[in-house]
Enzyme design. Structure first.
Site, short mmCIF file in Angstrom:
data_model
loop_
_atom_site.label_atom_id
_atom_site.label_comp_id
_atom_site.label_asym_id
_atom_site.label_seq_id
_atom_site.Cartn_x
_atom_site.Cartn_y
_atom_site.Cartn_z
N CYS A 40 0.81 -1.22 0.00
CA CYS A 40 0.00 0.00 0.00
C CYS A 40 0.84 1.27 0.00
O CYS A 40 0.32 2.35 -0.30
CB CYS A 40 -0.93 0.00 1.21
SG CYS A 40 -2.09 -1.39 1.25
N PHE A 94 -9.99 -5.22 0.90
CA PHE A 94 -9.31 -4.68 -0.28
C PHE A 94 -10.25 -4.57 -1.48
O PHE A 94 -11.30 -5.20 -1.53
CB PHE A 94 -8.11 -5.55 -0.64
CG PHE A 94 -6.90 -5.31 0.21
CD1 PHE A 94 -5.86 -4.53 -0.25
CD2 PHE A 94 -6.81 -5.84 1.49
CE1 PHE A 94 -4.74 -4.29 0.54
CE2 PHE A 94 -5.71 -5.61 2.28
CZ PHE A 94 -4.67 -4.83 1.80
N HIS A 181 -3.81 7.12 3.64
CA HIS A 181 -4.14 5.87 2.95
C HIS A 181 -5.26 5.14 3.69
O HIS A 181 -5.15 4.88 4.90
CB HIS A 181 -2.91 4.97 2.88
CG HIS A 181 -3.22 3.60 2.38
ND1 HIS A 181 -3.54 3.36 1.07
CD2 HIS A 181 -3.30 2.41 3.02
CE1 HIS A 181 -3.80 2.06 0.92
NE2 HIS A 181 -3.66 1.48 2.08
N ASN A 214 -9.78 -0.71 0.18
CA ASN A 214 -8.35 -0.44 0.18
C ASN A 214 -7.77 -0.92 -1.15
O ASN A 214 -7.58 -2.11 -1.36
CB ASN A 214 -7.69 -1.17 1.35
CG ASN A 214 -6.19 -0.99 1.39
OD1 ASN A 214 -5.58 -0.46 0.47
ND2 ASN A 214 -5.57 -1.43 2.48
#
Length: 266
Positions: A40, A94, A181, A214
């Site tokens: 990430c 994700f 993030h 994500n």
């Protein structure tokens, strides 16, 4: 034009950077750099490298293209994967995504370029004793992402020290806009609580997480674009200066001090 192609987890060669150069009809002598297996944090890694390039090459333009497809990570035919709680959680958390941005050292009025943000400073920090907190491993069934329950605690403990390196002149974090993030609700909560941020400061990150999940390396550019959109629409965070933060294996933290250049229409 130089090009940085970023893949949080890419296992094929010739790489997608070559295919992208062909699709965009770029010159054959374009300089390419593929960044893989940085998780990430890779989007932040690419931005930092792009800044280094343009700072040393006046007039340069670097295309940063980020892409990660995480949906195939779990093998639904593999009983071990289906019994692995961490694997199931990461699969739900994700999402697949791609994003891109052009980084330059100056803008051209002749070309009608309109910069949105200036990268004032950038830093990469490796958090001690966290090398097993976020891992990506290649197994016969595919790529296995393991996220330790200790990740939020490690971020909470270290984030203030990391940001002090990038934001030495900003003692009040609520005077900044924030693009963090969207690694997960617990990660965003950890940043918010450790830095004592007002709840709305991470609204852009929470929105991207809720809408897209994500998206690994691609996510940080989604968040900064959401920050931009909210400012254009008269959102709640008109701050001129801000911070961009991404987390990855290591644990690695990529952190930036950003400055808005101008407001743009969506």
């Amino acid at each position: 034009m130089r090009k940085l192609s970023v893949f949080a987890s890419n296992t094929s060669e010739a790489g997608a950077d070559i295919h992208l150069a062909k699709l965009l009809n770029l010159r054959h002598d374009v300089q390419r750099l593929a960044i893989s297996f940085q998780g990430c944090a890779a989007g932040g890694t690419a931005l930092r490298i792009a800044k280094t390039i343009v700072d040393s090459s006046p007039g340069a333009r670097v295309l940063v293209a980020c892409c990660d497809i995480t949906s195939p990570h779990i093998d639904r035919q593999n009983e071990e994967d289906l019994r692995d709680v961490s694997m199931m959680i990461s699969t739900v958390l994700f999402g697949d995504g791609a994003s891109s941005v052009i980084v330059g050292s100056s803008f051209s009025l002749e070309l009608q370029e309109k910069p949105l943000f200036e990268i004032s400073s950038a830093a990469q920090v490796l958090v001690p004793d966290t090398s097993e907190h976020i891992t990506i491993k290649l197994r016969p069934s595919g790529l296995h992402v393991d996220l330790s329950r200790e990740v939020p605690r490690a971020i909470s403990t270290n984030i203030a020290q990391v940001m002090s390196r990038v934001l030495p002149g900003f003692p009040f974090y609520n005077d900044l806009f924030w693009a963090v993030h969207p690694g997960g609700p617990a990660i965003l909560d950890a940043v918010e609580q450790a830095l004592e941020l007002d709840r709305h400061k991470l609204a852009a990150s929470r929105h991207v997480l809720a809408e897209c999940g994500n998206m690994s390396c691609a996510a940080c550019l989604f968040v900064i674009d959401e920050v931009r959109r909210r400012a254009v629409k008269g959102g709640e965070d008109p701050c001129r200066w801000g911070a961009l933060v991404a987390f990855g294996p290591g644990m690695t933290v990529e952190a930036f001090l950003l400055k808005r250049c101008q407001e743009e229409n969506v």
